[in-house]
Design an enzyme around this catalytic site. Structure first.
Site, PDB file in Angstrom:
ATOM      1  CG  ASP A  86     -20.215  53.381  22.851  1.00 58.33           C
ATOM      2  OD1 ASP A  86     -19.422  52.724  23.527  1.00 58.33           O
ATOM      3  OD2 ASP A  86     -20.485  54.568  23.269  1.00 58.33           O
ATOM      4  CG  PHE A 136     -23.022  67.018  22.844  1.00 59.24           C
ATOM      5  CD1 PHE A 136     -22.058  68.223  22.508  1.00 59.24           C
ATOM      6  CD2 PHE A 136     -22.636  65.737  22.834  1.00 59.24           C
ATOM      7  CE1 PHE A 136     -20.956  67.778  22.065  1.00 59.24           C
ATOM      8  CE2 PHE A 136     -21.307  65.504  22.463  1.00 59.24           C
ATOM      9  CZ  PHE A 136     -20.370  66.325  21.892  1.00 59.24           C
TER      10      PHE A 136
END
Length: 720
Positions: free
Chosen positions: A489, A374
């Site tokens: 994750d 991002f």
């Protein structure tokens, strides 16, 4: 002036640099006090090399000064301000900022005396000599600063004993004391933030009780804690009712907001100075007791008080993010006035844009250390010397929802040596910045199988340490914290390494809270291909055993030095894990060990780790161990019995069905838009440590382009 032996210019609001002509004093000067001014520039070399009693503490020097903090030759405590470019030791920094994670919650000091056990507490030794310009630190746990010379004598004592043979009442530590003619400060260092009870123990042992001249002295001084006066004109004898009587002064509710507790005793010119002889006056203290008013987590889970802290402090951060997203229209809300944002309680977890610009040198490209999903990531240094990583979220990134931000808020409050710490955020104008601790050696993935210039030669012992760190971090998330958290994750990219190559788990953007009463969570599938447990990838069945599976894959990667998704010894093997099953059947598991290790590893330990990897990646989640058991297996406390999983008996679709489905959906729906297709598949050949990430609603539905959330890639940084 060259013959001057004492110069005292302390507390005079002096500014500018130390004048050059003062160097003419260095031959004959005995005492020089320039403390508590606003002097700037560099400390002259003739002062740093002096062995005289010189005090320059509490100034604003900006030059580099890499002095040892154990016992400074010149008192320079809190004498420097960090500019981001100068390099200074922690004790020279204004706030005595802890160089590691704050961890202490109690303090027991026998001031001026040897170590002594009182009840269940061990009062630490404090027998260093002290002096007119002295600073001493004990293992960066606590320290003291002593300042001043005695009027009319150079032979005054800085430690006191019961020289009159008084029948001292109370604990043994009342038999000795530390004192100073002007100022005596004690520091509790690397303290956990919170409320404390501070007990200061006093007994007057330098006057007699026989009605002679030596009994006529009056010692009067002031006491302040954390910069606030808590007792003025304190007279030990009056308070205790005579000499040789021990008395504790209790100050409760003392707040430590940073990591330093400061206790300051100082003489303001009152009382006698020459009874029974010159040099008997000034602040005196026998012992210090500091205990927390909060429940301390000793590894047995978080207390109710800690849970309140988890809910309160991080929710400020989460609420702030939500409010600004709402202001920007990302959450469909109306604009908020700036005054409402400013009215929020931002005592923790917030930095101003000005602070961050200063820390990163206005986002200087030279400080850019990587690019996350991002936006860019910059290295910075705060004014207190703390090194930080700053993620600057791109303005075009508008995804986000309340649930995700709230979870990030709660997770950011978790504290563990093997979890990356999120410090806070900054939201000003159109800037949205995240600030977290800086890890010097980047990711485990880059260290193992990044570009040649980025790889780190990890010896066997280091690989063991990294594996154990990851396991302990996951055990904390799953079992030790009251908030049961499934990371979702775990992969080598999301394990960061500090300067000592200690492992820290990062990127909680996909983490889910696991309610204890639930056997599993049914949730949107999100994670990284090659690391996802089959039951989760296929059916969205999520338990902490999904993390255990991912951990098993990482174990294989650490032992082999190869990427699970990018290493294919033969065409028929999709992953490194497939090859491991074959070698296990053949009895040749040790062929997986990284060839770069040569023979410099333990075959017994390697087999233990490889069998643990296969046990953790068992297709059946019920056969995988808990992470606490995995820790014990790695430490050799319990044996590893990895079941043989024959490839011929496995469902050939079991581990690849979700992968094939993803590939089909990605091709079918690529026309949804460039942004969606970019989100759906982000694998890159530029750096083999970048993995494919995806999110789908179920095994029968298409990819959800909203899966990539604002803040999702919180810590996942790919460095060039």
């Amino acid at each position: 002036m060259a013959d001057l032996d004492t110069l005292d210019l302390s507390f005079n609001k002096l500014t500018g640099q130390i004048p050059g002509p003062l160097e003419s004093l260095k031959k004959n000067i005995k005492f020089m006090f320039l403390n508590n001014n606003s002097l700037t520039g560099e400390v002259p070399a003739w002062i740093l090399g002096s062995r005289k009693d010189l005090d320059l503490s509490y100034n604003n020097f900006t030059g580099s000064a890499e002095q040892s903090c154990q016992q400074l030759p010149v008192n320079l405590v809190a004498s420097h301000v960090s500019t981001g470019s100068n390099k200074i030791s922690w004790c020279l920094n204004k706030d005595l900022v802890c160089t590691r994670k704050p961890q202490y919650h109690s303090l027991f000091i026998n001031c001026g005396g040897s170590s002594e056990t009182v009840g269940d507490n061990e009062y630490e030794d404090d027998t260093t000599p002290g002096g007119a310009a002295d600073f001493a630190s004990i293992s960066e746990r606590w320290g003291y600063s002593s300042t001043g010379t005695y009027i009319g004598t150079n032979d005054g004592a800085y430690k006191a004993t019961n020289s009159y043979g008084l029948n001292v009442t109370g604990e043994g530590f009342y038999q000795t004391a530390r004192l100073a003619p002007q100022s005596l400060k004690y520091y509790g260092l690397c303290m956990l933030a919170g409320s404390y009870k501070v007990q200061l123990h006093f007994a007057e042992i330098m006057y007699s009780n026989n009605q002679t001249f030596s009994s006529l002295g009056r010692r009067i001084f002031d006491i302040s804690i954390q910069g606030k006066v808590v007792q003025a004109n304190f007279n030990i004898m009056e308070e205790a009712g005579g000499v040789g009587i021990g008395i504790p002064k209790v100050f409760d509710g003392i707040i430590v907001n940073g990591s330093t507790l400061e206790i300051h005793l100082y003489w303001s010119g009152k009382g006698t100075t020459a009874v029974p002889e010159r040099g008997v006056y000034g602040p005196l203290i026998s012992a210090i007791t500091v205990t927390p008013n909060f429940k301390v987590d000793n590894g047995g889970g978080l207390s109710v008080g800690a849970i309140i802290g988890i809910v309160a402090a991080p929710c400020v951060l989460a609420a702030l993010v939500l409010l600004v997203l709402r202001k920007k229209g990302y959450l469909g809300g109306k604009d908020l006035e700036d005054k409402e944002l400013r009215a929020l309680d931002l005592q923790t977890g917030y930095l101003s844009l000005r602070q961050i610009k200063h820390a990163t040198n206005n986002f200087d490209p030279a400080n850019k250390i990587g690019e996350g999903g991002f936006g860019p990531v910059y290295k910075g240094m705060l004014s207190d010397g703390s090194v930080i990583a700053v993620k600057q979220l791109s303005a075009k990134s508008k995804q986000g929802n309340r649930e995700f931000v709230n979870e990030i808020g709660m997770i950011s409050a978790l504290q563990h040596p093997h979890l990356v710490k999120l410090y806070g955020c900054c939201i000003e104008g159109n800037q949205l910045l995240l600030v977290y601790e800086y890890l010097e050696n980047n990711s485990l993935a880059r260290a193992l199988f990044g570009r040649d210039e980025h790889q780190i030669k990890l010896d066997w012992q280091t690989r063991k340490k990294i594996l154990l760190g990851i396991a302990k971090g996951l055990a904390y998330l799953h079992e030790e914290s009251r908030l049961k958290i499934v990371h979702r994750d775990i992969k080598a990219t999301n394990v960061l390494l500090d300067k000592d190559l200690n492992a820290k788990i990062s990127d909680f953007g996909l983490a889910k809270l696991d309610e204890e009463e639930n056997t599993h969570i049914s949730t949107r599938i999100a994670g990284t291909i090659g690391y996802m447990a089959p039951e989760y990838a296929m059916r969205g069945y999520l338990t902490d055993k999904a993390d255990v599976y991912s951990f098993g894959v990482v174990v294989l990667e650490i032992v082999s030095g190869k990427s699970n998704t990018n290493y294919r010894p033969k065409e028929e093997f999709v992953y490194l894990l497939d090859w491991a099953y074959v070698l296990q059947e053949q009895g040749n598991l040790l062929e997986l060990v990284d060839p770069s290790l040569g023979s410099n590893y333990s075959k017994t330990e390697a087999l233990r780790m490889l069998n643990l990897a296969l046990l953790c990646t068992n297709p059946s989640p019920t056969l995988r161990p808990s992470m606490s058991s995995a820790v014990k297996m790695l430490e050799g406390q319990i044996p590893v019995q990895a079941p043989i999983v024959k490839r011929s008996t496995m469902n050939p679709d079991a581990r690849f069905k979700a992968f094939e489905l993803l590939s089909h959906d990605s091709q079918t729906h690529v026309s949804n838009g460039s942004e969606s297709s970019q989100i759906q598949k982000s694998i890159s050949m530029d750096g083999p440590w970048i993995d494919s990430e995806f999110s789908i609603e179920s095994k029968d539905e298409i990819i959800d382009s909203s899966s990539t959330k604002l803040l999702k890639d919180l810590y996942d940084v790919n460095l060039d």
